[in-house]
Write a protein that holds these residues in place. Structure first.
Motif, PDB file in Angstrom:
ATOM      1  N   PRO A 134       0.827  -1.212   0.000  1.00  0.00           N
ATOM      2  CA  PRO A 134       0.000   0.000   0.000  1.00  0.00           C
ATOM      3  C   PRO A 134       0.858   1.258   0.000  1.00  0.00           C
ATOM      4  O   PRO A 134       1.895   1.319   0.671  1.00  0.00           O
ATOM      5  N   ALA A 135       0.432   2.247  -0.761  1.00  0.00           N
ATOM      6  CA  ALA A 135       1.230   3.480  -0.907  1.00  0.00           C
ATOM      7  C   ALA A 135       1.388   4.226   0.412  1.00  0.00           C
ATOM      8  O   ALA A 135       2.362   4.964   0.604  1.00  0.00           O
ATOM      9  N   ASP A 136       0.456   4.058   1.338  1.00  0.00           N
ATOM     10  CA  ASP A 136       0.518   4.785   2.602  1.00  0.00           C
ATOM     11  C   ASP A 136       1.421   4.122   3.641  1.00  0.00           C
ATOM     12  O   ASP A 136       1.637   4.679   4.712  1.00  0.00           O
ATOM     13  N   LEU A 137       1.943   2.940   3.340  1.00  0.00           N
ATOM     14  CA  LEU A 137       2.777   2.230   4.302  1.00  0.00           C
ATOM     15  C   LEU A 137       4.182   2.828   4.309  1.00  0.00           C
ATOM     16  O   LEU A 137       4.758   3.104   3.261  1.00  0.00           O
TER      17      LEU A 137
ATOM     18  N   ASP B 238       7.491  -2.325   5.559  1.00  0.00           N
ATOM     19  CA  ASP B 238       6.864  -3.234   4.603  1.00  0.00           C
ATOM     20  C   ASP B 238       7.563  -4.594   4.654  1.00  0.00           C
ATOM     21  O   ASP B 238       8.623  -4.753   5.243  1.00  0.00           O
TER      22      ASP B 238
ATOM     23  N   LYS C 166       9.020   8.787  11.456  1.00  0.00           N
ATOM     24  CA  LYS C 166       7.835   9.136  10.660  1.00  0.00           C
ATOM     25  C   LYS C 166       7.721  10.633  10.357  1.00  0.00           C
ATOM     26  O   LYS C 166       7.028  11.035   9.431  1.00  0.00           O
TER      27      LYS C 166
END
Length: 300
Positions: free
Chosen positions: A137-140, A145, A254
């Motif tokens: 997923p692009a938001d991960l 991952d 983050k």
């Protein structure tokens, strides 16, 4: 083959510097010899007390298993030669050699195993955790991952095509979780994580920082598991070497950015910092950046 034809191109025929003893990573006792334990056996034994030349007239080097010949050939310019005749038998060993020991690799963020073969060779086994067509997923976040086993195999071949030869040989392999991991492991922590899934598959999850839980278990079908087998480099206690952290390493936070993301003059600063102020260290890093870009590898 297409790869052999590619290697005929002039770019792949530039001369290598002469390799001296000080350029080599690993030197073996010249008296060390290896032989099969008995006729028809795949179990190897080593002996430093044998005669200088085996009865067949071969040198001690001729008796080395392929993985040891690979280790002996590593030097500061390459892990293996462009047209290394050892490459094919080494890949075959990774894919076919009997596994005599399976333990979890210490450290790291995700589950990996150290596999040992009868000829003293060892490989890093990374199990398949995602199907090939499953996208992250692009938001991960890039540091959370799954590690993909087939990416290891692709990286090895891409590295060869780019003529870097800095990635150890890697092969794919089907492993029987029951016979080649669970039944032979001496790792008590790993052994405690095996279970049978509701549909009858053999599963395990090990211990690590990410994805080592029953929710993220590695499962066979019912006990066949695909994975990658990467040749291990010589142990650091036997082949001492230096390492440097990449100046462009990520913050792995983050919200916090690394200095290279904030300082427009960062590259000039790196060029004045040892060991990147001389030799080819900085050029090697740029090579790795090209490799990572082509693979979509965001970590390094």
């Amino acid at each position: 083959s297409k790869l052999a034809a590619l290697f005929e191109h002039p770019l792949y025929n530039t001369p290598m510097p002469e390799v001296t003893e000080k350029d080599k990573l690993f030197v073996v006792n010249p008296m060390e010899k290896f032989s099969l334990r008995s006729s028809g056996s795949d179990e190897w034994v080593s002996s430093s007390k044998a005669e200088t030349l085996p009865p067949t007239g071969k040198t001690a080097y001729d008796t080395y298993p392929t993985w040891l010949k690979f280790h002996v050939g590593i030097n500061r310019y390459e892990l293996y030669p462009r047209r290394d005749p050892l490459l094919l038998p080494l890949l075959q060993d990774l894919a076919m050699q009997r596994i005599v020991s399976s333990v979890q690799k210490t450290g790291g963020t995700q589950l990996k195993l150290i596999m040992t073969f009868p000829n003293y060779g060892q490989a890093l086994f990374k199990p398949m955790k995602q199907t090939r067509d499953q996208e992250t997923p692009a938001d991960l976040f890039y540091f959370s991952d799954f590690e993909r086993h087939n990416a290891e195999i692709a990286a090895f071949h891409l590295d060869r095509i780019l003529d870097f030869r800095r990635i150890p040989p890697v092969s794919g392999r089907l492993v029987n979780i029951t016979k080649e991991i669970r039944d032979i492991t001496t790792d008590k922590k790993l052994a405690k994580t095996f279970f049978i899934s509701p549909v009858g598959n053999v599963c395990f999850y090990g211990e690590c920082s990410y994805y080592c839980s029953t929710e993220h278990a590695v499962c066979g079908r019912p006990d066949q598991l695909e994975g990658s087998m990467a040749t291990l480099l010589p142990d650091k206690t036997l082949a001492k070497r230096r390492s440097w952290r990449s100046p462009w390493r990520r913050s792995y936070h983050k919200s916090k950015k690394a200095e290279w993301e904030l300082n427009p003059n960062y590259c000039a600063k790196v060029r004045e910092t040892p060991p990147y102020d001389r030799g080819h260290h900085l050029l090697d890093l740029i090579d790795m950046a090209v490799l990572d870009f082509l693979m979509g590898e965001p970590h390094r």
